[in-house]
Write a protein that holds these residues in place. Structure first.
Motif, PDB file in Angstrom:
ATOM      1  N   LYS A 172       0.881  -1.167   0.000  1.00 32.52           N
ATOM      2  CA  LYS A 172       0.000   0.000   0.000  1.00 32.52           C
ATOM      3  C   LYS A 172       0.915   1.212   0.000  1.00 32.52           C
ATOM      4  O   LYS A 172       1.914   1.253   0.722  1.00 32.52           O
ATOM      5  N   TYR A 196      -4.193   5.494   1.355  1.00 30.85           N
ATOM      6  CA  TYR A 196      -3.317   4.538   0.691  1.00 30.85           C
ATOM      7  C   TYR A 196      -3.993   3.949  -0.536  1.00 30.85           C
ATOM      8  O   TYR A 196      -5.215   3.804  -0.572  1.00 30.85           O
ATOM      9  N   SER A 213       1.213   5.605  -0.076  1.00 29.37           N
ATOM     10  CA  SER A 213       0.521   6.852   0.233  1.00 29.37           C
ATOM     11  C   SER A 213       1.373   8.055  -0.158  1.00 29.37           C
ATOM     12  O   SER A 213       2.554   8.115   0.150  1.00 29.37           O
TER      13      SER A 213
END
Length: 175
Positions: free
Chosen positions: A100, A108, A102
């Motif tokens: 994930k 995310y 971000s």
């Protein structure tokens, strides 16, 4: 009302961590071999990369076990380099090519490595949370035609619209 707000925010934060049904992350992933600089060879278009050439992604280990991400590209329109700094973490375990990432605080999105040159870690096929996100990354600014063909063939087989692939100009200017 408060519970409703929490549910909406939670689903927004977690909602982009899926992957297309047809995509499976690579197994036996070795993060240390994946770190370093990658050139973006091809992608599906998105507003955050629109018009950028010479796009690269650089990955480094963070002290908290995550990965720092630095995406860079040259905007011909603005005549300047643009950068986006982010962080990534493994969703399941470090042996899966499923992370994930971000760039915007607590939000995310999926980063799914679904094909990888496991022998040399020289190129990777990457998806996001759905079929509208797709990248071909390479350690060099150009790949062999066989790699481009394999990318298009596998991506089409997995349901990506390969007619809309953008082949990224990697001819310079460099810093």
């Amino acid at each position: 009302m408060k519970k409703f707000f929490v549910i909406i925010i939670s689903s927004l934060i977690c909602g982009c961590l899926g992957m297309p049904d047809s995509v499976v992350p690579v197994k036996q992933f070795e993060v240390d071999r994946y770190l370093g600089k990658w050139y973006e060879i091809a992608r599906l278009d998105h507003s955050f990369e629109r018009g950028l050439t010479n796009v690269t992604a650089e990955y480094r280990l963070r002290s908290d076990g995550g990965i720092s991400v630095l995406n860079r590209g040259f905007s011909e329109k603005k005549g300047e380099w643009q950068e986006a700094k982010g962080k990534a973490y493994f969703v399941n375990n470090p042996d899966d090519g499923y992370l994930k990432v971000s760039f915007f605080g607590p939000f995310y999105g999926s980063y799914v490595i679904f094909y990888l040159d496991k022998e040399n870690y020289q190129y990777a096929f990457v998806s996001g949370p759905d079929h509208s996100y797709l990248w071909l990354l390479s350690r060099k600014p150009k790949v062999e035609p066989s790699v481009s063909k394999a990318f298009k063939t596998l991506s089409a087989k997995l349901g990506f619209n390969t007619k809309n692939i953008i082949w990224v100009d990697q001819k310079g200017p460099w810093e």
